[in-house]
Design a protein around this motif. Structure first.
Motif, short mmCIF file in Angstrom:
data_model
loop_
_atom_site.label_atom_id
_atom_site.label_comp_id
_atom_site.label_asym_id
_atom_site.label_seq_id
_atom_site.Cartn_x
_atom_site.Cartn_y
_atom_site.Cartn_z
N TRP A 179 75.29 9.43 9.42
CA TRP A 179 73.86 9.77 9.26
C TRP A 179 73.70 10.99 8.37
O TRP A 179 72.85 11.00 7.47
CB TRP A 179 73.26 10.00 10.64
CG TRP A 179 71.91 10.64 10.63
CD1 TRP A 179 70.72 10.03 10.35
CD2 TRP A 179 71.61 12.03 10.87
NE1 TRP A 179 69.70 10.96 10.42
CE2 TRP A 179 70.21 12.18 10.73
CE3 TRP A 179 72.39 13.14 11.20
CZ2 TRP A 179 69.58 13.41 10.91
CZ3 TRP A 179 71.76 14.36 11.38
CH2 TRP A 179 70.38 14.48 11.24
N ARG A 184 70.30 11.94 5.88
CA ARG A 184 69.25 11.91 6.90
C ARG A 184 68.09 11.00 6.52
O ARG A 184 66.91 11.33 6.74
CB ARG A 184 68.72 13.33 7.17
CG ARG A 184 69.76 14.36 7.55
CD ARG A 184 69.09 15.72 7.71
NE ARG A 184 69.99 16.78 8.08
CZ ARG A 184 70.69 17.51 7.21
NH1 ARG A 184 70.60 17.25 5.91
NH2 ARG A 184 71.48 18.48 7.63
N LYS A 185 68.40 9.84 5.95
CA LYS A 185 67.33 8.93 5.52
C LYS A 185 66.56 8.36 6.71
O LYS A 185 65.42 7.92 6.55
CB LYS A 185 67.93 7.82 4.66
CG LYS A 185 68.44 8.33 3.31
CD LYS A 185 69.05 7.24 2.48
CE LYS A 185 69.57 7.80 1.16
NZ LYS A 185 70.25 6.76 0.34
N VAL A 186 67.20 8.35 7.85
CA VAL A 186 66.53 8.02 9.11
C VAL A 186 66.36 9.34 9.86
O VAL A 186 67.26 10.19 9.83
CB VAL A 186 67.38 7.04 9.95
CG1 VAL A 186 66.72 6.75 11.29
CG2 VAL A 186 67.62 5.75 9.17
N SER A 187 65.23 9.55 10.50
CA SER A 187 65.05 10.80 11.23
C SER A 187 66.10 10.92 12.32
O SER A 187 66.61 9.90 12.83
CB SER A 187 63.66 10.86 11.86
OG SER A 187 63.56 9.98 12.96
N GLU A 190 65.09 9.14 15.55
CA GLU A 190 65.23 7.69 15.52
C GLU A 190 66.69 7.27 15.52
O GLU A 190 67.07 6.29 16.19
CB GLU A 190 64.53 7.11 14.28
CG GLU A 190 64.57 5.58 14.25
CD GLU A 190 63.87 4.99 13.03
OE1 GLU A 190 63.93 3.75 12.87
OE2 GLU A 190 63.29 5.76 12.24
N ALA A 191 67.52 8.01 14.81
CA ALA A 191 68.95 7.69 14.77
C ALA A 191 69.56 7.80 16.17
O ALA A 191 70.32 6.92 16.60
CB ALA A 191 69.67 8.61 13.80
N LEU A 194 68.38 4.86 18.26
CA LEU A 194 69.04 3.60 17.89
C LEU A 194 70.44 3.52 18.50
O LEU A 194 70.82 2.50 19.10
CB LEU A 194 69.14 3.50 16.36
CG LEU A 194 67.87 3.13 15.60
CD1 LEU A 194 68.09 3.33 14.10
CD2 LEU A 194 67.48 1.68 15.88
#
Length: 212
Positions: A179, A184-187, A190-191, A194
């Motif tokens: 990540w 950090r393209k996904v917060s 949220e990571a 998931l």
């Protein structure tokens, strides 16, 4: 017991005296910056002393050599990671929330300023037994803490619980670093959600709480 203060050797702070523990913390912070930036082999005690604003003799009063200094920095972060995993497991009795909290510890750890995680997970000195032992402890003690929780709550024996704990720690470490490397393209929130949901569906679905 009163700590002995040491004089500052920086130009701006000349005459300022620091307690020994404060001086040690200052030196560890400077050393971390240099070790993370350069790696162990390319790091120089001269540069660490300069970054800390002290003379080399002051640095050597606290740490007899570069390896001892490296180990002191490394052990500080290993201890902190393990303590945070334990705190996460003790923060709630809801096992789903425990899994999310434990996963979140590893994401928070890699996301901290100073990139201390590189010394723990990407050390260039793993051939040194003391370093290898410290690095391994970061994983093994985290696994032990999670194993104890799974054993108590899921009704599994220690061997099976430990395999699940190894899976959770490994999943958390690898995905957290991926990540971060992925910019950090996904917060982070949220990571963590998931990955903890993925882990929980395996642990919670297959091994329900035995002692509600």
């Amino acid at each position: 017991m009163t700590e002995t203060a040491e004089p500052s050797t920086t130009q701006a702070g000349r005459g300022v005296r620091l307690p020994r523990t404060a001086r040690r913390a200052q030196l560890l912070a400077a050393a971390q910056d240099v070790f993370v930036a350069n790696g162990y082999h390319a790091a120089a005690m001269d540069e660490i002393a300069e970054r800390a604003g002290v003379s080399k003799p002051v640095l050597y009063q606290h740490f007899p050599g570069k390896l001892e200094l490296y180990l002191a920095v490394l052990e500080t972060h290993v201890d902190e990671l393990i303590a945070r995993v334990r705190d996460a497991l003790e923060s709630t009795t809801d096992n789903k929330q425990r899994v999310q909290a434990a996963v979140g510890v590893f994401y928070d750890f890699v996301d901290r300023e100073g990139q201390a995680y590189r010394m723990v997970f990407e050390s260039d000195l793993r051939g040194e037994p003391a370093v290898a032992e410290a690095v391994q402890r970061a994983t093994s003690d985290s696994v032990d803490a999670i194993t104890d929780t799974i054993t108590a709550d899921a009704g599994l024996d220690a061997d099976r619980a430990r395999l699940l704990a190894v899976g959770l720690v490994g999943l958390s470490q690898v995905t957290a670093r991926a990540w971060l490397d992925g910019e950090r393209k996904v917060s982070k929130e949220e990571a963590v959600a998931l990955i903890s949901n993925l882990a929980w569906k395996g642990i919670g679905g297959g091994f329900p709480l035995q002692h509600p």
